[in-house]
Design a protein around this motif. Structure first.
Motif, PDB file in Angstrom:
ATOM      1  N   SER A 178      22.852  61.150  20.007  1.00  0.00           N
ATOM      2  CA  SER A 178      22.759  61.273  18.565  1.00  0.00           C
ATOM      3  C   SER A 178      23.599  60.200  17.893  1.00  0.00           C
ATOM      4  O   SER A 178      23.243  59.693  16.838  1.00  0.00           O
ATOM      5  CB  SER A 178      23.156  62.678  18.140  1.00  0.00           C
ATOM      6  N   ALA A 179      24.711  59.799  18.524  1.00  0.00           N
ATOM      7  CA  ALA A 179      25.505  58.732  17.923  1.00  0.00           C
ATOM      8  C   ALA A 179      24.743  57.420  17.931  1.00  0.00           C
ATOM      9  O   ALA A 179      24.728  56.684  16.931  1.00  0.00           O
ATOM     10  CB  ALA A 179      26.825  58.581  18.676  1.00  0.00           C
ATOM     11  N   ILE A 180      24.084  57.145  19.051  1.00  0.00           N
ATOM     12  CA  ILE A 180      23.333  55.883  19.107  1.00  0.00           C
ATOM     13  C   ILE A 180      22.197  55.915  18.092  1.00  0.00           C
ATOM     14  O   ILE A 180      21.992  54.968  17.325  1.00  0.00           O
ATOM     15  CB  ILE A 180      22.796  55.646  20.535  1.00  0.00           C
ATOM     16  N   GLY A 211      36.362  65.342  19.876  1.00  0.00           N
ATOM     17  CA  GLY A 211      35.489  64.444  19.118  1.00  0.00           C
ATOM     18  C   GLY A 211      34.106  65.010  18.946  1.00  0.00           C
ATOM     19  O   GLY A 211      33.552  65.020  17.839  1.00  0.00           O
ATOM     20  N   SER A 212      33.527  65.532  20.025  1.00  0.00           N
ATOM     21  CA  SER A 212      32.140  65.943  19.900  1.00  0.00           C
ATOM     22  C   SER A 212      32.009  67.260  19.135  1.00  0.00           C
ATOM     23  O   SER A 212      31.010  67.468  18.447  1.00  0.00           O
ATOM     24  CB  SER A 212      31.463  66.023  21.258  1.00  0.00           C
ATOM     25  N   ILE A 214      32.805  57.699  19.160  1.00  0.00           N
ATOM     26  CA  ILE A 214      32.450  58.649  20.211  1.00  0.00           C
ATOM     27  C   ILE A 214      31.655  57.970  21.337  1.00  0.00           C
ATOM     28  O   ILE A 214      31.682  58.436  22.469  1.00  0.00           O
ATOM     29  CB  ILE A 214      31.668  59.837  19.605  1.00  0.00           C
ATOM     30  N   ILE A 215      30.971  56.881  21.031  1.00  0.00           N
ATOM     31  CA  ILE A 215      30.164  56.247  22.083  1.00  0.00           C
ATOM     32  C   ILE A 215      31.056  55.703  23.205  1.00  0.00           C
ATOM     33  O   ILE A 215      30.847  56.040  24.376  1.00  0.00           O
ATOM     34  CB  ILE A 215      29.241  55.174  21.488  1.00  0.00           C
ATOM     35  N   PRO A 216      32.072  54.888  22.880  1.00  0.00           N
ATOM     36  CA  PRO A 216      32.938  54.452  23.990  1.00  0.00           C
ATOM     37  C   PRO A 216      33.652  55.615  24.678  1.00  0.00           C
ATOM     38  O   PRO A 216      33.862  55.561  25.891  1.00  0.00           O
ATOM     39  CB  PRO A 216      33.950  53.520  23.323  1.00  0.00           C
ATOM     40  N   VAL A 217      33.968  56.660  23.916  1.00  0.00           N
ATOM     41  CA  VAL A 217      34.624  57.807  24.560  1.00  0.00           C
ATOM     42  C   VAL A 217      33.671  58.440  25.572  1.00  0.00           C
ATOM     43  O   VAL A 217      34.050  58.740  26.700  1.00  0.00           O
ATOM     44  CB  VAL A 217      35.094  58.835  23.514  1.00  0.00           C
ATOM     45  N   ALA A 218      32.418  58.625  25.156  1.00  0.00           N
ATOM     46  CA  ALA A 218      31.448  59.236  26.066  1.00  0.00           C
ATOM     47  C   ALA A 218      31.287  58.398  27.324  1.00  0.00           C
ATOM     48  O   ALA A 218      31.272  58.927  28.439  1.00  0.00           O
ATOM     49  CB  ALA A 218      30.110  59.403  25.367  1.00  0.00           C
ATOM     50  N   PRO A 251      29.345  52.927  36.225  1.00  0.00           N
ATOM     51  CA  PRO A 251      28.046  52.874  35.550  1.00  0.00           C
ATOM     52  C   PRO A 251      27.019  53.839  36.141  1.00  0.00           C
ATOM     53  O   PRO A 251      26.188  54.381  35.416  1.00  0.00           O
ATOM     54  CB  PRO A 251      27.602  51.421  35.731  1.00  0.00           C
ATOM     55  N   TYR A 252      27.092  54.044  37.458  1.00  0.00           N
ATOM     56  CA  TYR A 252      26.149  54.939  38.128  1.00  0.00           C
ATOM     57  C   TYR A 252      26.273  56.353  37.553  1.00  0.00           C
ATOM     58  O   TYR A 252      25.268  57.010  37.213  1.00  0.00           O
ATOM     59  CB  TYR A 252      26.479  54.916  39.618  1.00  0.00           C
ATOM     60  N   PHE A 253      27.513  56.799  37.380  1.00  0.00           N
ATOM     61  CA  PHE A 253      27.730  58.140  36.849  1.00  0.00           C
ATOM     62  C   PHE A 253      27.336  58.210  35.377  1.00  0.00           C
ATOM     63  O   PHE A 253      26.769  59.207  34.934  1.00  0.00           O
ATOM     64  CB  PHE A 253      29.199  58.550  37.014  1.00  0.00           C
ATOM     65  N   VAL A 254      27.650  57.158  34.620  1.00  0.00           N
ATOM     66  CA  VAL A 254      27.302  57.188  33.195  1.00  0.00           C
ATOM     67  C   VAL A 254      25.786  57.259  33.043  1.00  0.00           C
ATOM     68  O   VAL A 254      25.256  58.070  32.275  1.00  0.00           O
ATOM     69  CB  VAL A 254      27.888  55.970  32.466  1.00  0.00           C
TER      70      VAL A 254
END
Lengths: 167, 182, 451, 229
Positions: free
Chosen positions: C82-84, C158-159, C214-218, C244-247
């Motif tokens: 939703s942030a993006i 944050g969320s 929130i995007i960098p936090v996520a 990156p694999y987990f993200v």
């Protein structure tokens, strides 16, 4: 509290009402506009004023950053533990906590600013009509000057579809 | 396997001796109430078998280690038994009823069941040793308060880790965890 | 299709709040029962010791950590998406954001309980927080678990705020429409909201700032969760690709979770006019991209291990590829890659049903992925003498399953108390600035694909 | 400051398991019963690993006692969120039970699987509780435990030496496993003293470290003929 306000069925007539009030010599901060959604197609004032919120967010971030830095510094130096041969104050791992608290700081600062500056009911700012919820747009003047009420009623009643109320 | 209470090192089955304090709530507590008491530092009142007047003995300039004779030799200071009492009281103050009472007990082969006032519980995982402290001239009163002015010994110094560590820091003693915790 | 607007939005979206059907009570009873069962099982575990689980030497992490990573992954649905979508101002986001953000909040709450459930001494979990004590010892800032603590707390705070802020105007609507105690509660929650241009403007600016933060936090949260594994010298864990694999995996499973929730909401709350096939189509395409990305990462991870040909790594590699864990492994590949590719890649199958089936597959597959990262590696660590295998016991299974019940319970309660679609954002679509002549208000609101 | 280390001569080890028993009784390691042991809950701070070499009938049996290797770069330490696992000044890999909250992360990070978790509160059938060592604390449910190099004996000997105002003698400290080893396969001592028995063994060309390529820099040296693994 005394107030004169009109309820308008759409943005255009609300805009007209605001413009008429401005023409009658009222400043933007004396005009109360209330709507059930942001009206980005209208010019009600306050359009580009809040860019300072970004600066407060940055300040909050800096506060969080310094708290995190302080925490990790004090922890590392008040009881310097050797773990796995890592440096006692190790930048790489500490940066992670510093980053998180920076972000937390900026989030909390933003929310705090929002609540303090725009929410929390305040004295003398209580003009409201539940009909706004159903799509009416409220334009009015709170605590109008003595004797200006009839004039305001006329001004507010002029746009199409207006219903003027006085309390 | 059903978990059972942790047996204490000295062979009794009680996890916590009366008056022992623990820093944490664990399942080692028998009941929730016991855990709450422990958390709030509420200790049961210990009934000593005899009202031992520390103040009188210390007032006669008897040093602590005369009776607590283990204190400079090893981990435990030791709580003296009747035999220690009778070293002196065979001859001294034999006319007092309480002394006659303990003499009678000794004659029946009984001993006094003193309750410990200070001490660490098992889950503090502290291996405390009196001897090095005495050797380094730490006053008994530093950790045990004014026992010399009390009759029944009361616990009035809290042996928290901060209490120990502050002193270790001041005296440049080791604050390595494995100095005490193993 | 005509788009609902104005008071129809109010009527449709406030209906679940004001009308309670027997189904609500049934759902609460069922899910509440499941949650109570899970909680009592946990109490039993705390009372008896960790031994009632299947954890053993040397496999010290099992179902709980798997569920932890899984739920933290699911939480990436919301806020991130939703942030993006907010930042790029995608018009079709409007009906989707709130149910996505709610998933984030609840999945995080559930995920964050798992590290506590899995602790040997859960009553000491607060030692992860730096608080003043006479011991002067604070947490080890060099431990990934402490990073987790900070990251998850930041993300959760944050969320939840990100979820709460845009509800404030909707709380005001409920306040205006209700009476009595409910009016008081919602009035307090609305915090004096009236709807002045100043309030709207501050709210939207705040949402922009929150979205940026929130995007960098996520991204960091799931990277840090991956650090829990990649920081340890365990074969196949100690790899740079895990972040990156987990993200990617988290976003993947998050979107899948979101699609399932959306389909259920659409069905149960009769939101057919709001959650359109278009939304499922768009999110389905996103899911397809994530499936391909997931495949790319798995290929990378496998290939690098294979060519590295290190004995300890290869032992774990073959254990999953063709050994004990092969059935689970290939189920995972099917669920996460083959199934989405067919169902989402072929346009004819990318219907609401197709999306939901693919999403269910992905949720299962992603759960298996985490399990297959954790357990085979721990059971096959260097010294052959200490190889071991792990089988879950009923308490673990009950607790892990109960969290799904907890998610449903929280979601049911949330949908009962809060309009599940942001009403003001739908309404605002009629009042966008006229500087985009090529997009009409309707398209801005719902991204009408039928045009 | 000392750096405690051990050497295990695999050519001397006959796999008798006396070290395991000695360790159990010295360190109050609770036995968990056959049922729990079969479920993988047995705790052995030192274990004798058995490996077979060659094909039948030409089979040779190899033993390797494995305990906590007290690594210099111990992977278990930085992962602990509460400093329960950390390094002491004299190179011991400390496990502080008080601080342990039971994340079991250290055990996962340990390449040697030398760490053990208390799944239940320990119990001893009467009168076995009378043989408990008062110098070692009992670990309760939910904490990790592992070989300490018998730190209670190290501290005891240090205290004794300080009382007598002298330096520690080489061989004065004997962990239970060393003391119990009939074959004298285990040697304990100070690695910083170049003349100590253990540092001479650590420099031996027969010596190697377990899983040296993981980079943990263990304090235990395994001695074996070149033909052996």
């Amino acid at each position: 509290m005394r107030a004169v306000y009109g309820l308008y069925p759409n943005g255009d007539s609300a805009q007209q009402a605001v413009n008429r009030l401005r023409a009658a010599g009222l400043a933007d901060r004396e005009i109360t506009v209330i709507s059930a959604q942001p009206m980005e197609d209208c010019e009600f004032g306050e359009m580009d004023k809040a860019s300072w919120m970004w600066w407060i967010a940055c300040a909050g971030g800096l506060t969080g950053m310094s708290i995190a830095f302080g925490l990790s510094w004090v922890t590392a130096h008040s009881w310097p533990m050797n773990v796995g041969g890592l440096p006692t104050f190790a930048w790489w791992p500490n940066l992670i906590v510093i980053f998180e608290l920076t972000m937390l700081g900026s989030i909390l600062a933003t929310v705090g600013t929002l609540i303090v500056s725009a929410l929390l009911p305040r004295k003398g700012q209580t003009l409201y009509d539940p009909e706004v919820t159903d799509g009416q747009i409220l334009v009015g003047v709170e605590d109008p000057a003595e004797g200006s009420i009839p004039g305001l009623q006329a001004t507010l009643g002029a746009p199409p579809g207006a219903r003027v109320k006085t309390i | 396997m059903q978990p059972t209470a942790v047996p204490s090192n000295d062979g009794s089955d009680i996890a916590l001796l009366p008056g022992q304090v623990s820093g944490v709530f664990t399942t080692a507590r028998p009941t929730f109430g016991a855990a709450v008491d422990d958390f709030l530092n509420r200790r049961p009142v210990y009934e000593q078998p005899l009202e031992f007047p520390h103040n009188i003995h210390v007032g006669k300039e008897i040093a602590c280690e005369v009776c607590h004779e283990g204190v400079d030799k090893g981990p435990k200071a030791g709580i003296p038994g009747l035999r220690t009492c009778m070293i002196c009281h065979e001859a001294i103050a034999t006319d007092r009823p309480r002394i006659q009472q303990i003499t009678a007990m000794r004659d029946k082969g009984l001993d006094l069941a003193w309750q410990r006032v200070y001490g660490f519980s098992n889950d503090d995982h502290v291996r405390f040793n009196h001897a090095p402290h005495i050797r380094n001239k730490v006053e008994c009163a530093t950790c045990h308060g004014n026992v010399g002015e009390q009759t029944i010994a009361q616990r009035n110094v809290e042996h928290t880790m901060g209490f120990c560590v502050n002193c270790h820091n001041e005296r440049k003693a080791s604050i390595d965890c494995l100095t005490c915790h193993f | 299709m005509t788009q609902p607007s104005g008071s129809k939005i109010n009527d449709d979206l406030l209906r679940p709040l004001f009308h309670t059907s027997w189904r609500f009570f049934l759902l609460v009873a069922v899910f509440g029962g499941i949650v109570a069962l899970g909680l009592s099982t946990w109490m039993w575990q705390a009372r008896n010791g960790y031994g009632i689980t299947g954890i053993k030497w040397p496999v010290y992490w099992g179902f709980y950590i798997t569920s932890f990573v899984f739920w933290i992954g699911i939480s990436h649905a919301g806020t991130l998406i939703s942030a993006i979508l907010r930042l790029v101002n995608a018009g079709w986001r409007r009906p989707v954001t709130r149910c996505a953000e709610a998933i984030t909040g609840f999945a995080l709450m559930i995920g964050a309980t798992f590290p506590i459930i899995h602790l040997g001494r859960p009553w000491l979990a607060f030692w992860l927080a730096p608080y003043p004590s006479d011991r002067l010892i604070w947490p080890n800032f060099r431990s990934p678990l402490v990073w987790d603590f900070f990251a998850i707390n930041t993300y959760l705070t944050g969320s939840l705020l990100f979820l709460f802020l845009p509800i404030i105007p909707d709380f005001a609507v409920v306040r205006d429409k209700s009476t009595g105690l409910r009016r008081k509660i919602y009035g307090a929650l609305a915090m004096g909201w009236r709807g002045t241009p100043k309030q709207w403007h501050r709210l939207e600016t705040a949402m922009q700032i929150m979205a940026v933060a929130i995007i960098p936090v996520a991204v960091s949260v799931h990277t840090i969760v991956s650090f829990d594994f990649s920081m340890a010298p365990v074969p196949t864990w100690n790899t740079t690709i895990f972040g990156p694999y987990f993200v990617a995996g988290a976003i993947f499973s998050g979107i899948a979770g979101l699609l399932i929730a959306m389909a259920l909401l659409r069905k149960f709350l009769r939101l057919e006019e709001y959650l359109l096939p278009l939304h499922f189509d768009n999110l389905g395409k996103l899911l397809l991209v994530m499936a391909l990305l997931w495949g790319y990462f798995v290929f990378n991870e496998r290939l690098v291990t294979y060519y590295g040909n290190e004995p300890a790594h290869m032992a774990v590699f073959w254990r999953t590829q063709s050994g004990t864990f092969a059935p689970l492994y290939w189920t995972m590949v099917t669920c996460n890659f083959v199934l989405p590719l067919i169902l989402l890649g072929i346009r004819r199958f990318r219907t609401i049903t197709g999306c939901v089936i693919a999403s269910i597959g992905i949720v299962i597959g992603m759960w298996l992925e985490r399990f297959l990262i954790i357990v085979p590696a721990l059971g096959h660590k260097y010294l052959p003498y200490s190889f071991g295998i792990y089988r879950p016991t009923p308490p673990e299974i009950i607790i892990a399953s109960a969290t799904f019940g907890a998610m449903c319970l929280l979601y049911v309660l949330f949908a009962k108390t809060v309009p599940i679609i942001s009403m003001w954002e739908l309404k605002a679509a009629d009042h966008l600035p006229a500087k985009h002549p090529h997009s009409t208000a309707k398209e801005q609101r719902l991204g009408d694909s039928h045009a | 400051m000392a750096r405690w280390g051990m050497a295990a001569d695999l050519d001397r080890c006959n796999g008798c398991g006396a070290c395991v028993v000695a360790c159990h009784s010295e360190n109050n390691i609770s036995t968990v019963g056959d049922e729990q042991a079969s479920r993988g809950r047995a705790k052995h701070w030192i274990r004798v690993e058995r490996y077979w070499e060659g094909d039948f009938p030409d089979v040779r049996l190899k033993f390797r006692p494995v305990m906590c290797q007290q690594c210099d770069n111990a992977p278990c330490e930085p992962v602990c969120p509460t400093y329960a696992s950390h390094h002491t000044e004299d190179g011991l890999n400390a496990q502080v039970y008080n601080r342990c909250i039971g994340t079991r992360y250290c055990a996962n990070a340990c390449p040697y699987n030398a760490r053990f978790f208390d799944f239940f509160n320990p119990s001893w059938d009467k009168p076995l509780q009378l043989q408990l060592n008062p110098d070692v604390s009992l670990r309760e449910v939910g904490v990790m435990e592992k070989c300490t190099f018998c730190v209670q004996r190290i501290r005891g000997a240090q205290l004794q030496a300080r009382t007598e105002d002298r330096a520690l003698r080489d061989g004065e400290i004997q962990p239970a496993c060393v003391q119990g080893c009939a074959a004298k396969a285990l040697v304990f001592g100070d690695l910083e003293d170049p003349e100590s028995h253990v540092s001479r063994l650590a420099r031996s060309p027969r010596g190697s470290k377990l899983l040296e390529d993981v980079g943990t820099q263990p304090a235990v040296t395994y001695l074996a003929r070149a033909t052996q693994v």
